[in-house]
Design an enzyme around this catalytic site. Structure first.
Site, PDB file in Angstrom:
ATOM      1  N   LYS A 127    -117.586  57.041 -39.973  1.00  0.00           N
ATOM      2  CA  LYS A 127    -118.864  57.397 -40.982  1.00  0.00           C
ATOM      3  C   LYS A 127    -117.998  57.549 -42.326  1.00  0.00           C
ATOM      4  CE  LYS A 127    -123.165  57.292 -39.064  1.00  0.00           C
ATOM      5  NZ  LYS A 127    -122.793  57.752 -37.537  1.00  0.00           N
ATOM      6  N   SER A 136    -127.567  63.672 -37.909  1.00  0.00           N
ATOM      7  CA  SER A 136    -127.309  64.449 -36.763  1.00  0.00           C
ATOM      8  C   SER A 136    -125.986  64.698 -36.756  1.00  0.00           C
ATOM      9  CB  SER A 136    -127.673  63.698 -35.419  1.00  0.00           C
ATOM     10  OG  SER A 136    -126.781  62.254 -35.540  1.00  0.00           O
ATOM     11  N   GLU A 152    -126.229  50.136 -27.426  1.00  0.00           N
ATOM     12  CA  GLU A 152    -126.975  51.416 -27.538  1.00  0.00           C
ATOM     13  C   GLU A 152    -127.395  52.296 -26.429  1.00  0.00           C
ATOM     14  OE1 GLU A 152    -130.384  50.295 -29.926  1.00  0.00           O
ATOM     15  OE2 GLU A 152    -131.120  48.889 -28.553  1.00  0.00           O
ATOM     16  N   GLY A 212    -132.663  54.747 -25.499  1.00  0.00           N
ATOM     17  CA  GLY A 212    -132.747  54.652 -26.974  1.00  0.00           C
ATOM     18  C   GLY A 212    -132.639  53.030 -27.191  1.00  0.00           C
ATOM     19  N   ASP A 242    -134.043  50.862 -29.016  1.00  0.00           N
ATOM     20  CA  ASP A 242    -135.124  50.173 -30.187  1.00  0.00           C
ATOM     21  C   ASP A 242    -134.334  48.990 -30.798  1.00  0.00           C
ATOM     22  OD1 ASP A 242    -133.212  52.460 -31.213  1.00  0.00           O
ATOM     23  OD2 ASP A 242    -133.681  51.290 -33.014  1.00  0.00           O
ATOM     24  N   SER A 288    -116.114  54.578 -31.866  1.00  0.00           N
ATOM     25  CA  SER A 288    -116.555  55.077 -33.101  1.00  0.00           C
ATOM     26  C   SER A 288    -116.275  56.478 -33.666  1.00  0.00           C
ATOM     27  CB  SER A 288    -117.935  54.722 -33.262  1.00  0.00           C
ATOM     28  OG  SER A 288    -118.658  55.273 -32.101  1.00  0.00           O
TER      29      SER A 288
HETATM   30  C1  LIG Z   1    -123.325  57.170 -36.592  1.00  0.00           C
HETATM   31  C2  LIG Z   1    -122.401  56.778 -35.312  1.00  0.00           C
HETATM   32  C3  LIG Z   1    -122.769  55.565 -34.590  1.00  0.00           C
HETATM   33  C4  LIG Z   1    -123.896  54.625 -34.917  1.00  0.00           C
HETATM   34  O1  LIG Z   1    -123.697  53.915 -36.163  1.00  0.00           O
HETATM   35  P1  LIG Z   1    -124.720  53.316 -36.933  1.00  0.00           P
HETATM   36  O2  LIG Z   1    -124.051  52.802 -38.222  1.00  0.00           O
HETATM   37  O3  LIG Z   1    -125.884  54.253 -37.332  1.00  0.00           O
HETATM   38  O4  LIG Z   1    -125.153  52.147 -35.919  1.00  0.00           O
HETATM   39  C5  LIG Z   1    -121.987  55.502 -33.418  1.00  0.00           C
HETATM   40  N1  LIG Z   1    -121.160  56.162 -33.066  1.00  0.00           N
HETATM   41  C6  LIG Z   1    -120.651  57.221 -33.941  1.00  0.00           C
HETATM   42  C7  LIG Z   1    -119.531  58.198 -33.370  1.00  0.00           C
HETATM   43  C8  LIG Z   1    -121.520  57.722 -34.939  1.00  0.00           C
HETATM   44  O5  LIG Z   1    -121.051  58.708 -35.537  1.00  0.00           O
END
Ligand SMILES: *Cc1c(COP(=O)(O)O)cnc(C)c1O
Length: 320
Positions: free
Chosen positions: A54, A79, A205, A209, A211, A305
């Site tokens: 992010k 969050s 996902e 959830g 969606d 991620s």
């Molecule tokens: C925010 C996040 C996601 C999901 O990313 P989106 O861009 O909202 O789909 C996945 N993994 C981690 C660790 C995140 O912080």
């Protein structure tokens, strides 16, 4: 409404973040490859600054602020990881940051956000609307709202993770990407189209959830209640207008993973690869393991991620 992002925006974002973001490692495990019968490459965003991809989107968005916007400040709701990403990016760029976080966000994420100098305002994620709180703060205090996923600059920034993966390893047969609101996945779609057009692209996902999966099937954005799942980074209630438009056109399919599959991923990453991955970060790998039979002999990319999980929680989740 600003224009939808393109691959050229991803390239510009890459140049903007390059002096500040880590170029994260791409790891392989011989053991995992033997077990799955595939060549799996892991793009390790758990090693990104503040511990998740992010930073890429937040830094790209904040670095495009006008001098006026920089002086007034930024507001974000999250969050956890987007909060830290905005707080860190704001501190690097000298921008005041106000962050709206759920009262039950992981303590390490709240502490990190405050540590980067962000002012934290908490709310109840099951009864209050964070988007409305964010919009109200923006209006009252003259702050610029940077949403966690549905913004062209955020999507373009997130796309730099997949861009780095493709430029490092070349074309892939399939890429698996964790999915919350879809910033990471739609950014991956932009990079895939330019750099590995034949690669199948999958979002993953939490089962609780789904969606995104429902939205893809129905052809419209489906809203759900905040799901209860270990994957706290993907507790989103709906995709965004920008992200859904890209996802519906570009993504091959959306899969789900259960909390117990995510736990299994955390254990495998810790014991086999000696790396810490947070529950949400395990979504892509969980889907790869569930679909190993279809992936035999293929070159498979997985985006890990993020790695932000409290040490005590990690210890509690690992077997004795
Ligand atoms: C925010 C996040 C996601 C999901 O990313 P989106 O861009 O909202 O789909 C996945 N993994 C981690 C660790 C995140 O912080």
């Amino acid at each position: 409404m600003p224009q939808a992002p393109t691959y050229s925006d991803v390239e510009q974002a890459a140049a903007r973040i390059e002096p500040y973001a880590h170029r994260t490692p791409v790891l392989r495990s011989r053991l995992i490859n033997e077990e799955l019968g595939a060549d799996v490459v892991f793009k390790c965003e758990n090693f990104q600054r503040m511990g998740a991809f992010k930073f890429r989107g937040a830094f790209n968005a904040l670095s495009r602020f006008t001098p006026e916007q920089r002086r007034s400040g930024v507001v974000a709701y999250s969050s956890g990881n987007h909060a830290q990403a905005v707080a860190l990016s704001a501190s690097i760029l000298g921008i005041p940051a106000t962050i709206v976080m759920p009262h039950d966000a992981p303590p390490s994420k709240v502490a990190a956000t405050k540590g980067y100098g962000g002012e934290v305002i908490s709310y109840d994620r099951y009864t209050e609307d964070r988007e409305e709180i964010g919009r109200t703060l923006a209006a009252e205090r003259g702050l610029t709202l940077v949403p966690p996923y549905d913004h062209p600059d955020v999507i373009a920034g997130q796309g730099t993770a997949s861009r780095e993966l493709f430029t490092e390893v070349g074309e892939l047969d399939a890429l698996f990407v964790p999915l919350g609101g879809g910033g990471l996945l739609s950014g991956a779609a932009l990079a895939r189209s330019a750099l590995s057009p034949d690669c199948q692209l999958y979002g993953v996902e939490p089962e609780a959830g789904n969606d995104g999966q429902q939205s893809l099937r129905r052809g419209e954005i489906v809203h759900i209640d905040t799901p209860k799942t270990l994957a706290d980074g993907a507790q989103t209630q709906h995709l965004g207008a920008y992200t859904f438009d890209i996802i519906r056109r570009e993504v091959t399919d959306i899969f789900t993973a259960t909390d117990s599959e995510l736990l299994e991923g955390i254990r495998i990453f810790a014991s086999t690869m000696k790396i810490v991955v947070e529950p949400t970060g395990c979504l892509g790998f969980a889907a790869v393991r569930a679909r190993a039979a279809d992936l035999r002999g293929k070159r498979v990319g997985v985006i890990l991620s993020g790695g932000n999980i409290d040490a005590a929680r990690l210890a509690a989740l690992l077997p004795a």
